[in-house]
Design a protein around this motif. Sequence first.
Motif, PDB file in Angstrom:
ATOM      1  N   ASP A   1      -8.642  -2.601  -0.467  1.00 50.73           N
ATOM      2  CA  ASP A   1      -7.946  -3.230   0.646  1.00 50.73           C
ATOM      3  C   ASP A   1      -6.445  -3.175   0.424  1.00 50.73           C
ATOM      4  OD1 ASP A   1     -10.440  -3.939   1.641  1.00 50.73           O
ATOM      5  OD2 ASP A   1     -10.478  -5.731   0.388  1.00 50.73           O
ATOM      6  N   PHE A   2      -5.754  -2.511   1.340  1.00 46.94           N
ATOM      7  CA  PHE A   2      -4.308  -2.476   1.220  1.00 46.94           C
ATOM      8  C   PHE A   2      -3.618  -3.023   2.450  1.00 46.94           C
ATOM      9  CE2 PHE A   2      -5.940   1.884   1.757  1.00 46.94           C
ATOM     10  CZ  PHE A   2      -5.560   2.146   3.054  1.00 46.94           C
ATOM     11  N   GLY A   3      -4.333  -3.357   3.485  1.00 52.57           N
ATOM     12  CA  GLY A   3      -3.749  -3.984   4.664  1.00 52.57           C
ATOM     13  C   GLY A   3      -2.786  -3.075   5.406  1.00 52.57           C
ATOM     14  N   VAL A   4      -2.131  -3.637   6.414  1.00 49.51           N
ATOM     15  CA  VAL A   4      -1.211  -2.861   7.247  1.00 49.51           C
ATOM     16  C   VAL A   4       0.034  -2.474   6.461  1.00 49.51           C
ATOM     17  CG1 VAL A   4       0.199  -2.918   9.332  1.00 49.51           C
ATOM     18  CG2 VAL A   4      -2.057  -3.966   9.347  1.00 49.51           C
TER      19      VAL A   4
ATOM     20  N   GLY B   1       0.343  -2.145   3.192  1.00 45.99           N
ATOM     21  CA  GLY B   1      -0.036  -1.128   2.217  1.00 45.99           C
ATOM     22  C   GLY B   1      -0.257   0.226   2.871  1.00 45.99           C
ATOM     23  N   LEU B   2      -0.811   0.224   4.076  1.00 44.15           N
ATOM     24  CA  LEU B   2      -1.006   1.478   4.806  1.00 44.15           C
ATOM     25  C   LEU B   2       0.335   2.140   5.105  1.00 44.15           C
ATOM     26  CD1 LEU B   2      -2.833   3.489   6.335  1.00 44.15           C
ATOM     27  CD2 LEU B   2      -2.556   2.022   8.344  1.00 44.15           C
ATOM     28  N   ILE B   3       1.281   1.355   5.553  1.00 38.38           N
ATOM     29  CA  ILE B   3       2.616   1.901   5.858  1.00 38.38           C
ATOM     30  C   ILE B   3       3.276   2.432   4.585  1.00 38.38           C
ATOM     31  CG2 ILE B   3       4.945   1.284   6.608  1.00 38.38           C
ATOM     32  CD1 ILE B   3       3.564  -0.706   8.578  1.00 38.38           C
TER      33      ILE B   3
ATOM     34  N   ASN C   1       1.730   3.411   1.837  1.00 33.05           N
ATOM     35  CA  ASN C   1       1.002   4.599   1.397  1.00 33.05           C
ATOM     36  C   ASN C   1       1.402   5.832   2.195  1.00 33.05           C
ATOM     37  OD1 ASN C   1      -0.562   3.728  -0.799  1.00 33.05           O
ATOM     38  ND2 ASN C   1      -2.076   2.811   0.554  1.00 33.05           N
ATOM     39  N   ILE C   2       1.622   5.675   3.493  1.00 28.92           N
ATOM     40  CA  ILE C   2       2.048   6.813   4.325  1.00 28.92           C
ATOM     41  C   ILE C   2       3.439   7.290   3.900  1.00 28.92           C
ATOM     42  CG2 ILE C   2       2.716   7.498   6.665  1.00 28.92           C
ATOM     43  CD1 ILE C   2       0.394   5.682   7.650  1.00 28.92           C
TER      44      ILE C   2
ATOM     45  N   ILE D   1      -2.727   7.585  -2.928  1.00 30.91           N
ATOM     46  CA  ILE D   1      -2.836   6.226  -2.390  1.00 30.91           C
ATOM     47  C   ILE D   1      -2.668   5.201  -3.518  1.00 30.91           C
ATOM     48  CG2 ILE D   1      -4.301   4.624  -1.117  1.00 30.91           C
ATOM     49  CD1 ILE D   1      -5.741   6.989   0.065  1.00 30.91           C
TER      50      ILE D   1
ATOM     51  N   GLY E   1      -2.746  -0.725  -3.050  1.00 33.92           N
ATOM     52  CA  GLY E   1      -4.078  -1.240  -2.810  1.00 33.92           C
ATOM     53  C   GLY E   1      -5.097  -0.739  -3.810  1.00 33.92           C
TER      54      GLY E   1
END
Length: 120
Positions: free
Chosen positions: A60-63, A65-67, A69-70, A113, A116
Amino acid sequence: MNFIGNIIWLLFGGIIAAIAWFLAGLILCVTIIGIPFGIQCFKISTFVLWPFGKEIEIGDFGVGGLIFNIIWLIVFGWEFAIAHLITGVVFCITIVGIPFGIQHFKFAKLGIIPFGAKMH
């Protein structure tokens, strides 16, 4: 067996890989914007130092973490991932190097990645 693998890992490049991740973290922490990315490099550096017997769980990395990671993947994560993939393939060419190649494949996942990811 993990202890022996880690000792051999340290002697044949583990220290160099850990130092490289640590230096990348220092360079990223020089800028204020790069601090979260540098912290991830420090975490990966400690994992790279002693990898046998540990696993990576992409979770789980959440929003946020997603940003991150991108951004990580676009800016510099793909270089880390490709470097570890190539090194892993080179190690896997020989039978003796397969365990070390597998470790580099784990690091390639972290190169893609890191936010997270949990290391157990």
